[in-house]
Design a protein around this motif. Structure first.
Motif, mmCIF file in Angstrom:
data_model
loop_
_atom_site.group_PDB
_atom_site.id
_atom_site.type_symbol
_atom_site.label_atom_id
_atom_site.label_comp_id
_atom_site.label_asym_id
_atom_site.label_seq_id
_atom_site.Cartn_x
_atom_site.Cartn_y
_atom_site.Cartn_z
ATOM 1 N N ASN A 64 -38.872 -30.690 -21.831
ATOM 2 C CA ASN A 64 -37.908 -30.689 -20.897
ATOM 3 C C ASN A 64 -37.365 -29.264 -20.770
ATOM 4 O OD1 ASN A 64 -37.775 -33.317 -20.124
ATOM 5 N ND2 ASN A 64 -36.241 -33.907 -21.730
ATOM 6 N N PHE A 65 -37.239 -28.488 -21.871
ATOM 7 C CA PHE A 65 -36.950 -27.243 -22.160
ATOM 8 C C PHE A 65 -37.971 -26.088 -21.052
ATOM 9 C CE2 PHE A 65 -37.669 -23.080 -23.830
ATOM 10 C CZ PHE A 65 -36.125 -22.554 -23.610
ATOM 11 N N TRP A 66 -39.388 -26.541 -21.445
ATOM 12 C CA TRP A 66 -40.410 -25.741 -20.956
ATOM 13 C C TRP A 66 -40.661 -26.102 -19.376
ATOM 14 C CZ3 TRP A 66 -41.836 -21.629 -23.004
ATOM 15 C CH2 TRP A 66 -41.966 -21.271 -24.352
ATOM 16 N N TRP A 67 -40.202 -27.328 -18.848
ATOM 17 C CA TRP A 67 -40.087 -27.542 -17.572
ATOM 18 C C TRP A 67 -39.049 -26.705 -16.687
ATOM 19 C CZ3 TRP A 67 -43.706 -29.404 -14.341
ATOM 20 C CH2 TRP A 67 -44.736 -30.253 -14.981
ATOM 21 N N ALA A 68 -37.969 -26.491 -17.553
ATOM 22 C CA ALA A 68 -36.919 -26.020 -17.083
ATOM 23 C C ALA A 68 -37.060 -24.535 -16.994
ATOM 24 C CB ALA A 68 -35.553 -26.247 -17.742
ATOM 25 N N PHE A 69 -37.831 -24.034 -17.916
ATOM 26 C CA PHE A 69 -37.941 -22.594 -18.019
ATOM 27 C C PHE A 69 -39.205 -22.401 -16.886
ATOM 28 C CE2 PHE A 69 -40.737 -19.104 -19.532
ATOM 29 C CZ PHE A 69 -39.565 -18.347 -20.304
ATOM 30 N N GLY A 70 -40.014 -23.303 -16.753
ATOM 31 C CA GLY A 70 -41.224 -22.972 -15.749
ATOM 32 C C GLY A 70 -40.509 -22.751 -14.299
ATOM 33 N N ARG A 71 -39.470 -23.887 -13.924
ATOM 34 C CA ARG A 71 -38.909 -24.017 -12.671
ATOM 35 C C ARG A 71 -37.969 -22.573 -12.535
ATOM 36 N NH1 ARG A 71 -37.201 -28.975 -14.664
ATOM 37 N NH2 ARG A 71 -38.573 -30.697 -14.106
ATOM 38 N N ASP A 238 -27.089 -31.013 -9.287
ATOM 39 C CA ASP A 238 -26.828 -31.202 -10.618
ATOM 40 C C ASP A 238 -28.231 -31.351 -11.438
ATOM 41 O OD1 ASP A 238 -25.206 -31.343 -12.657
ATOM 42 O OD2 ASP A 238 -24.623 -33.431 -12.408
ATOM 43 N N GLY A 239 -29.357 -30.794 -10.913
ATOM 44 C CA GLY A 239 -30.533 -30.790 -11.921
ATOM 45 C C GLY A 239 -31.182 -31.891 -11.446
ATOM 46 N N GLY A 240 -30.892 -32.905 -10.746
ATOM 47 C CA GLY A 240 -31.746 -34.078 -9.976
ATOM 48 C C GLY A 240 -32.508 -33.638 -8.915
ATOM 49 N N PRO A 241 -33.433 -34.585 -8.418
ATOM 50 C CA PRO A 241 -33.206 -36.146 -8.968
ATOM 51 C C PRO A 241 -34.281 -36.020 -10.076
ATOM 52 C CG PRO A 241 -34.791 -35.751 -7.136
ATOM 53 C CD PRO A 241 -34.135 -34.498 -6.983
ATOM 54 N N ALA A 242 -33.753 -36.965 -11.112
ATOM 55 C CA ALA A 242 -34.495 -37.014 -12.384
ATOM 56 C C ALA A 242 -34.880 -36.081 -13.089
ATOM 57 C CB ALA A 242 -35.620 -37.805 -12.298
ATOM 58 N N GLY A 243 -33.941 -34.816 -13.026
ATOM 59 C CA GLY A 243 -34.327 -33.579 -13.580
ATOM 60 C C GLY A 243 -35.414 -32.799 -13.004
ATOM 61 N N ARG A 244 -35.723 -33.159 -11.722
ATOM 62 C CA ARG A 244 -36.647 -32.452 -11.024
ATOM 63 C C ARG A 244 -36.279 -31.014 -10.549
ATOM 64 N NH1 ARG A 244 -40.764 -35.718 -9.209
ATOM 65 N NH2 ARG A 244 -41.242 -37.306 -10.680
ATOM 66 N N THR A 245 -35.023 -30.569 -10.641
ATOM 67 C CA THR A 245 -34.367 -29.316 -10.243
ATOM 68 C C THR A 245 -33.560 -28.766 -11.359
ATOM 69 O OG1 THR A 245 -32.436 -30.274 -9.075
ATOM 70 C CG2 THR A 245 -34.527 -29.852 -7.674
ATOM 71 N N GLU A 246 -33.957 -29.211 -12.517
ATOM 72 C CA GLU A 246 -33.236 -28.702 -13.636
ATOM 73 C C GLU A 246 -33.520 -27.323 -14.096
ATOM 74 O OE1 GLU A 246 -30.190 -29.393 -15.466
ATOM 75 O OE2 GLU A 246 -31.017 -31.102 -16.532
ATOM 76 N N LEU A 247 -32.693 -26.348 -14.077
ATOM 77 C CA LEU A 247 -33.116 -25.143 -14.440
ATOM 78 C C LEU A 247 -32.409 -24.606 -15.993
ATOM 79 C CD1 LEU A 247 -32.340 -23.135 -11.103
ATOM 80 C CD2 LEU A 247 -34.398 -24.083 -11.845
ATOM 81 N N LEU A 248 -32.956 -23.550 -16.416
ATOM 82 C CA LEU A 248 -32.432 -23.052 -17.771
ATOM 83 C C LEU A 248 -31.074 -23.364 -17.942
ATOM 84 C CD1 LEU A 248 -34.776 -20.089 -18.539
ATOM 85 C CD2 LEU A 248 -34.863 -22.330 -19.718
ATOM 86 N N TRP A 249 -30.280 -22.636 -17.073
ATOM 87 C CA TRP A 249 -28.860 -22.774 -17.618
ATOM 88 C C TRP A 249 -28.123 -23.921 -17.205
ATOM 89 C CZ3 TRP A 249 -26.735 -19.536 -20.917
ATOM 90 C CH2 TRP A 249 -27.663 -18.200 -21.107
ATOM 91 N N THR A 250 -28.713 -24.960 -16.269
ATOM 92 C CA THR A 250 -28.128 -26.293 -15.926
ATOM 93 C C THR A 250 -28.265 -27.109 -17.095
ATOM 94 O OG1 THR A 250 -30.231 -26.982 -14.828
ATOM 95 C CG2 THR A 250 -28.199 -25.962 -13.563
#
Length: 298
Positions: A64-71, A238-250
Motif C-alpha cells: 500500500n505504501f509503494w502504491w501511494a508512493f507511485g501515485r 479521501d483516498g478512495g475509491p478503495a484506495g485508488r487515489t491514496e497518496l503519500l500524505w493521505t
C-alpha cells in the motif's frame, strides 16, 4: 569572573529563536524519535519503547505504501509538466497583449488565492455524478448519454484530482515565466528576426534559454507542494475509491489518526521527505546549469 553579556541583536532574536525551537525543532525531534518506536495514540507508554528500524523495514515491504508512493510520483510528473506547458502558454499570451496586461496578470493570479480545501470542494461539486457541472455540460453537448462516475472510478478520480491540482497552480508557472519574459532584453530577439529566424527558432534558441531558470524555480516550488499533496485529495475522494487515489500524505494521515499508529506514520513521513529532497536537488541542479548557460551566452 563576570558572566558574558549577550549582545543586543542576540537578545532581540532570542524570543524568535525560542518560539521556533518550541513549535518546529522540538516537534520534529520528537516525531523523528517516535518513528523508531511502536508509538500508538491509544497507548502512550509505547512512545518510550525503542524498536530501531522495524517501522522502516515494515513500510518498505508494504504494498500500500509503494502504491501511494507511485501515485504521488505520477501526479507530480503529470502536474508539473502540464502546469509548465499551460503556464508558458498563458505567459506568452499575456506578454503579447498590448492592452489590459495588468488586468490579465491580476486575473491570472485568481486561482492562487483559493485555499486547497476550497478548491477541493469546488471540483468535487463540479465532478459530481448527478448535479456536477462537467457531466451536465457533456450531456448537454451530446458527448455522452450517461453520467460519468468521475469520483467513483479509480482512474477517473485520479484524472479529476490532477485537473484540480493543475487549475489551482498553473498560475505559479505563468507568473514566474512572465516575469522572465518581461525582464528579457529585446535586442537578441530583434537580432534573431533580422537574421531570418522563424518564430519557433527565435523561441527555441533565444527566448526559452533565458526564461528556463524561471521555469525551474516554479518547478522546485511546485514539486514540494505536489509531493505533500493532501487537502484536495482528502476533500475530493479521501483516498478512495478503495484506495485508488491514496497518496503519500493521505496514507500518512490515515495511518496516524484513523489507525492510531503514529510511529509507523512518522516513519512513512520521513521516508516520503526523501521524494521532496530528490526533486528539489534535481531542479536546483537544472537551475544552476541554466543560469550558467545564460551567463555564458548573454
Amino acid at each position: 569572573m563576570t558572566a558574558k553579556r549577550l549582545s543586543a541583536p542576540t537578545l532581540l532574536l532570542l524570543p524568535a529563536v525560542l518560539v521556533l525551537a518550541a513549535v518546529v525543532v522540538v516537534p520534529l525531534c520528537l516525531s523523528f524519535y517516535s518513528s523508531f518506536t511502536p508509538f500508538r495514540l491509544t497507548r502512550p507508554e509505547t512512545f518510550f519503547t525503542f524498536i530501531g528500524l522495524r517501522n522502516y523495514r515494515n513500510i518498505l515491504s508494504d504494498a500500500n505504501f509503494w502504491w501511494a508512493f507511485g501515485r504521488t510520483v505520477l501526479l507530480l510528473t503529470i502536474a508539473l509538466n502540464l502546469e509548465m506547458l499551460l503556464g508558458l502558454g498563458l505567459a506568452l499570451l499575456v506578454e503579447k497583449a498590448s492592452r489590459g496586461q495588468r488586468v490579465l496578470r491580476t486575473i491570472m493570479m485568481f486561482p492562487m488565492m483559493f485555499s486547497p480545501i476550497l478548491v477541493g470542494f469546488q471540483f468535487k461539486f463540479m465532478f459530481n455524478d448527478n448535479i456536477g457541472l462537467v457531466n451536465n455540460a457533456l450531456q448537454s453537448l451530446g458527448l455522452t448519454q450517461e453520467a460519468i462516475p468521475w469520483l467513483i472510478e479509480g482512474h477517473l478520480a485520479f484524472i479529476a484530482i490532477s485537473i484540480a491540482e493543475i487549475w489551482s497552480s498553473t498560475s505559479i508557472f505563468a507568473i514566474l515565466i512572465l516575469a522572465g519574459l518581461l525582464a528579457m532584453p529585446k535586442e537578441p530577439v530583434e537580432a534573431a528576426r533580422v537574421d531570418g529566424c522563424t518564430p519557433w527558432q527565435t523561441f527555441r534558441y533565444v527566448t526559452w534559454p533565458f526564461i528556463m531558470p524561471f521555469a525551474y524555480i516554479a518547478m522546485t516550488i511546485r514539486s514540494l507542494d505536489v509531493a505533500r499533496a493532501y487537502d484536495i485529495v482528502k476533500i475530493m475522494t479521501d483516498g478512495g475509491p478503495a484506495g485508488r487515489t491514496e497518496l503519500l500524505w493521505t496514507l500518512v494521515a490515515r495511518t496516524a489518526y484513523s489507525d492510531a499508529r503514529m510511529g509507523v506514520a512518522n516513519a512513512m513521513a520521513y521516508f516520503s521527505i526523501l521524494l521532496s529532497i530528490v526533486f528539489t536537488v534535481y531542479f536546483f541542479r537544472k537551475l544552476a546549469a541554466a543560469r550558467t548557460q545564460i551567463g555564458a551566452e548573454w
